[in-house]
Design an enzyme around this catalytic site. Structure first.
Site, PDB file in Angstrom:
ATOM      1  N   ASP A  19       0.867  -1.184   0.000  1.00 29.62           N
ATOM      2  CA  ASP A  19       0.000   0.000   0.000  1.00 29.62           C
ATOM      3  C   ASP A  19       0.898   1.227   0.000  1.00 29.62           C
ATOM      4  OD1 ASP A  19      -2.348   1.601   0.159  1.00 29.62           O
ATOM      5  OD2 ASP A  19      -2.044   1.847   2.304  1.00 29.62           O
ATOM      6  N   SER A  20       0.302   2.377  -0.262  1.00 37.12           N
ATOM      7  CA  SER A  20       1.084   3.613  -0.210  1.00 37.12           C
ATOM      8  C   SER A  20       1.419   3.989   1.237  1.00 37.12           C
ATOM      9  CB  SER A  20       0.307   4.751  -0.872  1.00 37.12           C
ATOM     10  OG  SER A  20      -0.924   4.940  -0.214  1.00 37.12           O
ATOM     11  N   CYS A  82      -4.128  -1.151  -2.265  1.00 32.90           N
ATOM     12  CA  CYS A  82      -4.152   0.291  -2.501  1.00 32.90           C
ATOM     13  C   CYS A  82      -4.989   0.518  -3.755  1.00 32.90           C
ATOM     14  CB  CYS A  82      -2.720   0.795  -2.717  1.00 32.90           C
ATOM     15  SG  CYS A  82      -2.615   2.525  -3.182  1.00 32.90           S
ATOM     16  N   GLU A 161      -4.465  10.986   7.935  1.00 31.86           N
ATOM     17  CA  GLU A 161      -3.017  11.014   8.183  1.00 31.86           C
ATOM     18  C   GLU A 161      -2.657  11.954   9.338  1.00 31.86           C
ATOM     19  OE1 GLU A 161      -0.193   9.542   6.804  1.00 31.86           O
ATOM     20  OE2 GLU A 161      -1.644   8.146   5.955  1.00 31.86           O
ATOM     21  N   CYS A 193     -10.864   3.801  -1.140  1.00 33.29           N
ATOM     22  CA  CYS A 193      -9.542   4.274  -0.737  1.00 33.29           C
ATOM     23  C   CYS A 193      -9.254   3.620   0.609  1.00 33.29           C
ATOM     24  CB  CYS A 193      -9.561   5.799  -0.596  1.00 33.29           C
ATOM     25  SG  CYS A 193      -8.064   6.466   0.141  1.00 33.29           S
ATOM     26  N   HIS A 195      -7.771   4.499   3.156  1.00 33.08           N
ATOM     27  CA  HIS A 195      -7.865   5.326   4.358  1.00 33.08           C
ATOM     28  C   HIS A 195      -9.303   5.512   4.849  1.00 33.08           C
ATOM     29  CE1 HIS A 195      -3.742   6.234   3.554  1.00 33.08           C
ATOM     30  NE2 HIS A 195      -3.665   7.087   4.557  1.00 33.08           N
TER      31      HIS A 195
HETATM   32  N1  DGL Z   1      -3.675   3.938  -0.484  1.00 31.76           N
HETATM   33  C1  DGL Z   1      -4.315   4.980  -1.253  1.00 31.76           C
HETATM   34  C2  DGL Z   1      -5.545   4.407  -1.956  1.00 31.76           C
HETATM   35  O1  DGL Z   1      -6.142   3.434  -1.517  1.00 31.76           O
HETATM   36  C3  DGL Z   1      -4.766   6.143  -0.406  1.00 31.76           C
HETATM   37  C4  DGL Z   1      -3.696   7.076   0.017  1.00 31.76           C
HETATM   38  C5  DGL Z   1      -2.893   7.672  -1.115  1.00 31.76           C
HETATM   39  O2  DGL Z   1      -3.372   8.570  -1.826  1.00 31.76           O
HETATM   40  O3  DGL Z   1      -1.768   7.217  -1.239  1.00 31.76           O
HETATM   41  O4  DGL Z   1      -5.953   4.948  -2.948  1.00 31.76           O
END
Ligand code: DGL
Length: 275
Positions: A19-20, A82, A161, A193, A195
């Site tokens: 994931d990011s 992600c 965040e 997403c 988050h």
């Molecule tokens: N992990 C990203 C997603 O699910 C969310 C956070 C980002 O923009 O990196 O799209």
């Protein structure tokens, strides 16, 4: 039960999750609930998140760097936890990996189709995910008569965040993004997403109790289970419990803090420079 040597070696490998940042831990939580015997290696590209506003080619390049790191450690399957990275290039990752690769969009779509009764479905995600229209395309491929409304909600990632979800500002932002969905009379909203499940309570409050929030994590964990079963790769050894390793590209402490809260246990993350 008797196993071949190869079966045990494969089955004992970890599930890779990328994931990011921290958001993919919502997927880890579900996998650990459903498959407590499985080992897991996670990479969160915290130094380079958010991915949402980046170009698809850049996100793909970052994803490939994480995939290379994890495949060198001997994973048996990969979960791209992600949405932005899935939207940017799931088929490219699948083409380049020997292991099964699972993205987050299809499982979310399946869950929305099951839970929406009216066929009026909302999708929220990052700018990258929403502009790719991958959710919308996947929903319409299954049913051309759906009414689908999509919207990018980039400030939500920043609220999570920065631990600002419980503030009046967050409520105001949530109303700005989500009131149009209420007017559209949707009965399911895909949290597209990683988050967003971390602010599920606020989102539910704003859209109202009649809207089903679709968090694809449970559906993903179910799919991980069936892929492992189909490929005879599930870990049959339950004596030593699951072992997890967490890697991040940024500072480990904030990741460990959020991770401990989310997974209800202390976690240790190690910093790795990918490029
Ligand atoms: N992990 C990203 C997603 O699910 C969310 C956070 C980002 O923009 O990196 O799209």
């Amino acid at each position: 039960m008797t196993f071949t040597k190869k079966q045990i070696i494969e089955a004992h490998k970890a599930i890779g999750v990328i994931d990011s940042g921290v958001g993919g831990l919502t997927v880890v939580k579900e996998i650990s609930r459903r498959l407590p015997h499985e080992r897991l290696i996670y990479f969160g590209d915290t130094a380079r998140m958010p991915y949402g506003p980046r170009s698809y080619s850049e996100v793909r390049r970052f994803a490939f760097e994480m995939i290379e790191f994890l495949t060198h450690q001997g994973i048996k399957m990969l979960v791209v936890a992600c949405n932005s990275a899935t939207a940017a290039g799931l088929s490219a990752y699948q083409a380049s990996c020997e292991q099964p690769v699972l993205g987050v969009i299809e499982p979310g779509v399946r869950s929305a189709l099951t839970r929406s009764k009216s066929g009026r479905i909302g999708v929220i995600g990052t700018v990258g995910t929403i502009n790719s229209s991958e959710y919308e395309k996947a929903l319409r491929n299954n049913n051309g008569n759906l009414h689908v409304v999509s919207k990018a909600c980039p400030l939500f990632v920043l609220l999570v965040e920065n631990n600002l979800v419980e503030t009046p500002e967050a409520k105001k932002v949530a109303h700005e993004y989500l009131d149009p969905f209420v007017k559209e009379n949707i009965d399911a909203l895909i949290l597209g997403c990683t988050h967003y499940p971390l602010m599920e309570r606020l989102i539910q409050e704003v859209v109202g109790p009649s809207v089903n929030l679709i968090n694809s994590a449970e559906e993903i964990a179910a799919e991980v289970e069936s892929i492992l079963a189909e490929n005879k790769m599930a870990n049959p050894l339950d004596s030593d419990g699951a072992r997890y390793r967490f890697f991040v590209s940024g500072s480990p402490e904030p990741f460990e803090e959020v991770g401990a809260k989310l997974l209800n246990r202390e976690i240790k993350a190690y910093q790795v420079k990918l490029s």
